[in-house]
Design a protein around this motif. Structure first.
Motif, PDB file in Angstrom:
ATOM      1  N   LEU A 294       0.833  -1.204   0.000  1.00 47.02           N
ATOM      2  CA  LEU A 294       0.000   0.000   0.000  1.00 47.02           C
ATOM      3  C   LEU A 294       0.872   1.260   0.000  1.00 47.02           C
ATOM      4  N   LEU A 295       1.939   1.239   0.788  1.00 51.70           N
ATOM      5  CA  LEU A 295       2.811   2.415   0.882  1.00 51.70           C
ATOM      6  C   LEU A 295       3.413   2.754  -0.483  1.00 51.70           C
ATOM      7  N   TYR A 296       3.897   1.721  -1.166  1.00 52.87           N
ATOM      8  CA  TYR A 296       4.525   1.926  -2.477  1.00 52.87           C
ATOM      9  C   TYR A 296       3.519   2.589  -3.416  1.00 52.87           C
ATOM     10  N   GLU A 297       2.309   2.062  -3.378  1.00 49.34           N
ATOM     11  CA  GLU A 297       1.286   2.617  -4.273  1.00 49.34           C
ATOM     12  C   GLU A 297       0.975   4.074  -3.942  1.00 49.34           C
ATOM     13  N   GLU A 298       0.868   4.366  -2.647  1.00 51.18           N
ATOM     14  CA  GLU A 298       0.568   5.758  -2.250  1.00 51.18           C
ATOM     15  C   GLU A 298       1.691   6.703  -2.694  1.00 51.18           C
ATOM     16  N   LEU A 299       2.926   6.280  -2.486  1.00 52.67           N
ATOM     17  CA  LEU A 299       4.059   7.131  -2.864  1.00 52.67           C
ATOM     18  C   LEU A 299       4.128   7.317  -4.374  1.00 52.67           C
ATOM     19  N   LYS A 300       3.779   6.292  -5.112  1.00 51.13           N
ATOM     20  CA  LYS A 300       3.764   6.385  -6.578  1.00 51.13           C
ATOM     21  C   LYS A 300       2.668   7.353  -7.033  1.00 51.13           C
ATOM     22  N   GLU A 301       1.500   7.209  -6.432  1.00 52.19           N
ATOM     23  CA  GLU A 301       0.379   8.063  -6.831  1.00 52.19           C
ATOM     24  C   GLU A 301       0.678   9.539  -6.570  1.00 52.19           C
ATOM     25  N   LYS A 302       1.451   9.808  -5.513  1.00 52.33           N
ATOM     26  CA  LYS A 302       1.800  11.203  -5.198  1.00 52.33           C
ATOM     27  C   LYS A 302       3.081  11.626  -5.924  1.00 52.33           C
ATOM     28  N   ASN A 303       3.563  10.793  -6.812  1.00 48.53           N
ATOM     29  CA  ASN A 303       4.812  11.040  -7.559  1.00 48.53           C
ATOM     30  C   ASN A 303       5.974  11.347  -6.611  1.00 48.53           C
ATOM     31  N   MET A 304       6.060  10.579  -5.537  1.00 50.72           N
ATOM     32  CA  MET A 304       7.123  10.834  -4.552  1.00 50.72           C
ATOM     33  C   MET A 304       8.307   9.891  -4.696  1.00 50.72           C
ATOM     34  N   ILE A 305       8.126   8.757  -5.352  1.00 58.32           N
ATOM     35  CA  ILE A 305       9.281   7.865  -5.531  1.00 58.32           C
ATOM     36  C   ILE A 305       9.413   7.436  -6.985  1.00 58.32           C
ATOM     37  N   SER A 306      10.679   7.193  -7.329  1.00 54.11           N
ATOM     38  CA  SER A 306      10.945   6.551  -8.612  1.00 54.11           C
ATOM     39  C   SER A 306      10.974   5.045  -8.373  1.00 54.11           C
ATOM     40  N   ASN A 307      11.629   4.663  -7.281  1.00 56.24           N
ATOM     41  CA  ASN A 307      11.664   3.241  -6.917  1.00 56.24           C
ATOM     42  C   ASN A 307      11.951   3.098  -5.422  1.00 56.24           C
ATOM     43  N   MET A 308      11.607   1.926  -4.900  1.00 53.99           N
ATOM     44  CA  MET A 308      11.900   1.634  -3.486  1.00 53.99           C
ATOM     45  C   MET A 308      12.051   0.114  -3.341  1.00 53.99           C
ATOM     46  N   ARG A 309      13.092  -0.305  -2.639  1.00 52.44           N
ATOM     47  CA  ARG A 309      13.313  -1.748  -2.428  1.00 52.44           C
ATOM     48  C   ARG A 309      13.697  -1.984  -0.976  1.00 52.44           C
ATOM     49  N   SER A 310      13.515  -3.216  -0.521  1.00 51.51           N
ATOM     50  CA  SER A 310      13.911  -3.535   0.849  1.00 51.51           C
ATOM     51  C   SER A 310      14.670  -4.853   0.872  1.00 51.51           C
ATOM     52  N   SER A 311      15.460  -5.043   1.924  1.00 51.38           N
ATOM     53  CA  SER A 311      16.164  -6.327   2.057  1.00 51.38           C
ATOM     54  C   SER A 311      16.417  -6.630   3.527  1.00 51.38           C
ATOM     55  N   ALA A 312      16.563  -7.933   3.809  1.00 51.51           N
ATOM     56  CA  ALA A 312      16.898  -8.367   5.170  1.00 51.51           C
ATOM     57  C   ALA A 312      18.030  -9.386   5.083  1.00 51.51           C
ATOM     58  N   ASP A 313      19.042  -9.210   5.932  1.00 47.84           N
ATOM     59  CA  ASP A 313      20.173 -10.146   5.960  1.00 47.84           C
ATOM     60  C   ASP A 313      20.526 -10.463   7.400  1.00 47.84           C
ATOM     61  N   ILE A 314      21.029 -11.667   7.582  1.00 42.88           N
ATOM     62  CA  ILE A 314      21.506 -12.017   8.927  1.00 42.88           C
ATOM     63  C   ILE A 314      23.010 -12.201   8.849  1.00 42.88           C
ATOM     64  N   ASP A 315      23.711 -11.474   9.713  1.00 43.73           N
ATOM     65  CA  ASP A 315      25.170 -11.509   9.672  1.00 43.73           C
ATOM     66  C   ASP A 315      25.652 -11.830  11.084  1.00 43.73           C
ATOM     67  N   ASP A 316      25.866 -13.114  11.363  1.00 40.29           N
ATOM     68  CA  ASP A 316      26.240 -13.571  12.707  1.00 40.29           C
ATOM     69  C   ASP A 316      25.244 -13.087  13.757  1.00 40.29           C
ATOM     70  N   ASN A 317      25.676 -12.094  14.565  1.00 43.16           N
ATOM     71  CA  ASN A 317      24.854 -11.663  15.690  1.00 43.16           C
ATOM     72  C   ASN A 317      23.898 -10.522  15.344  1.00 43.16           C
ATOM     73  N   ILE A 318      23.939 -10.095  14.072  1.00 44.90           N
ATOM     74  CA  ILE A 318      23.180  -8.896  13.702  1.00 44.90           C
ATOM     75  C   ILE A 318      22.212  -9.193  12.556  1.00 44.90           C
ATOM     76  N   ILE A 319      21.008  -8.657  12.687  1.00 50.71           N
ATOM     77  CA  ILE A 319      20.071  -8.650  11.546  1.00 50.71           C
ATOM     78  C   ILE A 319      20.173  -7.256  10.919  1.00 50.71           C
TER      79      ILE A 319
END
Lengths: 422, 424
Positions: A294-319
């Motif tokens: 929903l957020l992506y769509e809202e930001l697109k409709e308001k012409n606020m983003i060109s693109n947006m991506r997310s990622s999650a990684d686990i590195d030993d003791n840290i996410i």
């Protein structure tokens, strides 16, 4: 030999470990006409400090990648590619943070190709001449990487986030690192880490399991390797970030970019394995930040983003959770994202839909040799084992657990990097 | 992989039944005459069609439906070959054996919705979708300069082919984009359905009767207008080589050299030139360019050559340091001279043939590449894979030298930084 039936995806993985410690993972698919060999060394760009016995060693940044390059030179006059071209095979290699991989893509003479691959990667022909020659080439590779504005934002994001983790450096090293690499360092790293017990071989595509095992065993039986009591030194990464805000002016940027990253304590999720946790985190982020959110769509409709991506990684003791933004209104979007990440939501229909999509992706992936090979390598490097029940893991997740994981996420340790034109 | 031709009232289907893959693909191809003044509109139309539809009027609703259908995917692409403009729409979906009973019916229905029930005349939804697609397109065009290598090659093609259709960029033009209205898109959509050629390709482990039923049930009738446009474009040679330099905030300088390469026969274009190029600059780690410029002189990390046999050109790309430009160009000239003088061995030809055979065998390893290749056979006068492999074996040294002698330098383009070394 161990035979692993990958449940519900119609695939069988054959695993054989040789006397010298080298393990071969074989996933045949005789519906296609070619094969793909990957010889993997569990040594990457972050492994620049290690101990042999009690003695500590520190080698140059970029050494893993440098070694990958010079390893192609078999003697003064012969390079690996010249040998493989006699069979029409295509060879390449790449280095990442935690591995170096040598690839062969062929359609005939698999026994010859296997022997050539094992021989050239394990060959230790390094001279001052080959080292000097390769420096000019790699310096141009460093400059090419620096030419890439998207690489820069990711690297700057890691620099702002990490204090001791060496992922905040370029895999290829900086120009000065490359210039400083010595013959002795290259020889040392090859001798210590290119040992069969620190390597594995992945074979996918059209081949006979028996042929591969016999060929590799016969090849390795003719060689002797000294085994070192080596231990990589990785410093424990604190939860604090290096810098909470970094603003960079770069005139190559046409549309401003930002990366917001969070460090989260892995210890909070003791009861869940990395692979499952990673999957849950990806789903949570997908529901809230992907192109179908929903957020992506809202930001697109308001012409606020060109693109947006997310990622999650686990590195030993840290996410590590990261949100990457391309936007003309980058500062406004950063505020919106920071607010959203602390107020993420999931509903049953989003969750079910994304679960179906993940299961489909799992099955799609087996159509492609490269994707199948990457999946095997990823499991071995990141999780230390092969999962035969990925389908069940994906299918077994539930929204209650996802909500539980989501609600425990703590976003206090945050860093933001903004890259824009003057 | 050869398919079966199924002729229906409105469509000709090229159907390749195979159980080699876990996914399936349906491809819609429209072919029309390439026109300068509609390229931007056509590109935007394609984005608009795959962005949403009348019954799935937002991106989110369409994405959600696709994800629910086991992450099926619908893509579109627009590309030109010779004087032809192609619009391609692809549906990728899971082998129905892994899915619910009505899955196949549902995905084909959705694909039909994208092509035949666009998001026009849908009030605010249409306006919003149009504006979002326009903004996305604008961002894409503005961002092109952020990829120096891609930008340098695209700039060079435009300059090389400025007097022919070669110079028309398939990316479209910013100034034209700003003028476009949703009405313009509707007009082009009408052309697409009523004044082009249309073909359907299908690959996967799908029951023939089921797929024919789906096509008859969901795909609307269209008017076919056969067009016989030239497949090849001829570009004039220059009397003097053109040298151009463009300043930019780059960290590595980019050298692009364009050559005219007028090839004659189907064999010369698809067989002889491919082997020539493999030995010269496309053969990865074993090519002449790679060996001389990178390995022997350490001047670059990336160098390669590529041929476009429809626009009759060859170009060389190298990421270099500006101070090495002259030496680099000298070495490239030497490599070409060696090809013209036949300074390569029968062994080099044999090795190239083996590598190309391997590459051709790889084509049938994925449904996507198998269908793409089928397209080149049907539309672009290419050979079946088996025939191509057999013709490769017969290429002589003289055939390759003949191609080399046709390579005529046309222009040199350098994208570089501000200081003497080309740095910033």
């Amino acid at each position: 030999m161990e035979i692993i039936n990958l449940k519900k995806v119609d695939q069988t993985l054959y695993v054989e470990t040789l006397e010298n410690g080298l393990t071969i993972y074989m996933l045949p698919n005789n519906k296609i006409s070619t094969y793909y060999l990957n010889f993997v060394c569990k040594y990457g760009s972050v492994d620049t400090e290690f101990k042999i016995g009690k003695k500590e060693y520190k080698v140059s940044d970029g050494i893993a990648h440098f070694l990958e390059h010079v390893n192609f030179q078999i003697s003064d006059d012969v390079s690996a590619e010249e040998l493989f071209k006699k069979y029409g095979s295509y060879i390449n290699a790449y280095t990442s943070y935690d591995q170096t991989v040598y690839e062969v893509d062929g359609s005939n003479n698999i026994k010859k190709n296997l022997n050539l691959l094992l021989d050239y990667v394990q060959n230790d022909y390094f001279t001052e001449k080959t080292i000097a020659k390769e420096k000019g080439i790699i310096i141009e590779e460093v400059r090419r990487d620096k030419n890439d504005i998207n690489r820069r934002i990711y690297l700057e994001g890691k620099k702002a986030l990490f204090i001791r983790n060496k992922k905040d450096r370029m895999i290829v090293g900086e120009e000065e690192d490359v210039k400083g690499i010595s013959l002795d360092e290259v020889k040392l790293v090859h001798k210590v880490f290119y040992n069969p017990s620190n390597m594995f071989l992945v074979v996918t595509g059209n081949f006979k399991v028996k042929d591969v095992i016999e060929t590799v065993r016969s090849n390795q039986n003719n060689k002797r390797f000294e085994k070192y009591n080596v231990k990589k030194i990785h410093h424990k990464e604190p939860l604090e970030v290096e810098k909470s805000l970094v603003e960079i002016v770069d005139n190559r940027v046409e549309i401003p970019k930002a990366i917001i990253s969070y460090k989260i304590d892995r210890e909070k999720y003791k009861d869940i394995e990395d692979i499952e946790l990673n999957y849950y985190l990806s789903l949570i982020l997908k529901c809230n930040f992907s192109a179908s959110s929903l957020l992506y769509e809202e930001l697109k409709e308001k012409n606020m983003i060109s693109n947006m991506r997310s990622s999650a990684d686990i590195d030993d003791n840290i996410i590590v959770i990261s949100i990457y933004i391309i936007s003309d209104k980058v500062r406004e979007v950063i505020n919106i994202v920071k607010n959203k990440i602390k107020n993420m939501t999931m509903n049953e229909s989003d969750f079910v839909r994304n679960r179906r999509a993940s299961i489909a992706n799992l099955i799609y992936g087996y159509d492609d040799m490269e994707s199948t090979t990457c999946r095997i390598i990823k499991q071995l490097i990141s999780y230390g084992k092969i999962y035969d029940n990925l389908y069940d893991i994906y299918n077994g997740i539930n929204i209650n657990k996802a909500n539980e994981i989501m609600n425990k996420l703590n976003f206090d340790n945050e860093s933001t990097v903004i890259l824009e034109k003057q | 992989m050869k398919g079966e031709i199924i002729k229906l009232d409105n469509y000709t289907i090229n159907y390749i039944k195979t159980n080699n893959f876990k996914n399936c693909q349906i491809q819609f191809v429209f072919k029309e005459k390439l026109k300068v003044n509609t390229i931007t509109c056509n590109s935007l139309l394609l984005d608009f069609l795959v962005y949403s539809s009348y019954n799935y009027p937002t991106r989110r609703e369409l994405r959600n439906k696709l994800e629910y259908l086991y992450n099926s995917n619908i893509y579109g692409k627009i590309f030109k070959i010779g004087e032809n403009l192609f619009h391609e729409y692809d549906l990728y979906f899971l082998n129905p054996k892994y899915c619910d009973k009505n899955y196949m019916d549902e995905v084909v229905k959705l694909f039909s919705e994208i092509i035949f029930n666009p998001n026009f005349d849908n009030g605010d939804y249409s306006k919003k979708a149009f504006e979002i697609c326009k903004n996305n397109y604008r961002d894409y065009l503005i961002s092109l300069k952020e990829s120096p290598a891609e930008y340098a090659i695209k700039r060079s093609v435009m300059i090389f082919g400025e007097e022919s259709l070669t110079g028309i960029t398939i990316d479209g033009y910013l100034e034209e984009l700003e003028k476009l209205t949703i009405g313009d898109l509707k007009k082009e959509y009408d052309v697409l359905l009523n004044n082009t050629e249309c073909y359907i390709y299908i690959i996967g482990n799908i029951n023939k009767k089921q797929i024919v039923n789906c096509v008859n049930k969901y795909f609307k009738g269209i008017k076919i207008n056969k067009n016989n446009n030239n497949l090849y474009i001829h570009n004039k040679e220059r009397k003097e080589v053109l040298y151009l330099e463009e300043k930019s905030s780059v960290k590595q300088d980019t050298l692009v050299i364009f050559y005219n390469l007028e090839l004659d026969s189907k064999k010369e274009k698809n067989i002889d030139a491919i082997i020539f190029n493999y030995i010269f600059g496309a053969g990865g780690l074993t090519s002449k360019l790679y060996d001389k410029v990178r390995e022997k002189h350490s001047l670059c990390y990336v160098i390669y050559s590529a041929i476009n046999c429809y626009d009759n050109y060859l170009y060389i790309y190298a990421g270099i340091n500006k101070k090495d430009k002259e030496l680099c160009m000298k070495l490239i000239d030497e490599c070409l001279e060696e090809m013209i003088n036949g300074d390569f061995t029968i062994g080099d030809i044999k090795d190239s043939v083996k590598a190309l055979k391997n590459a051709f065998k790889n084509i049938t390893n994925s449904s996507e590449s198998a269908l793409n290749y089928r397209f080149y056979i049907d539309f672009c006068e290419n050979y079946e894979i088996e025939d191509r492999i057999s013709l490769l074996e017969k290429v002589t040294k003289e055939d390759i030298i003949k191609v080399a002698k046709k390579v005529k330098k046309n222009m040199v383009f350098l994208l570089c930084g501000d200081d003497e070394d080309g740095n910033n």
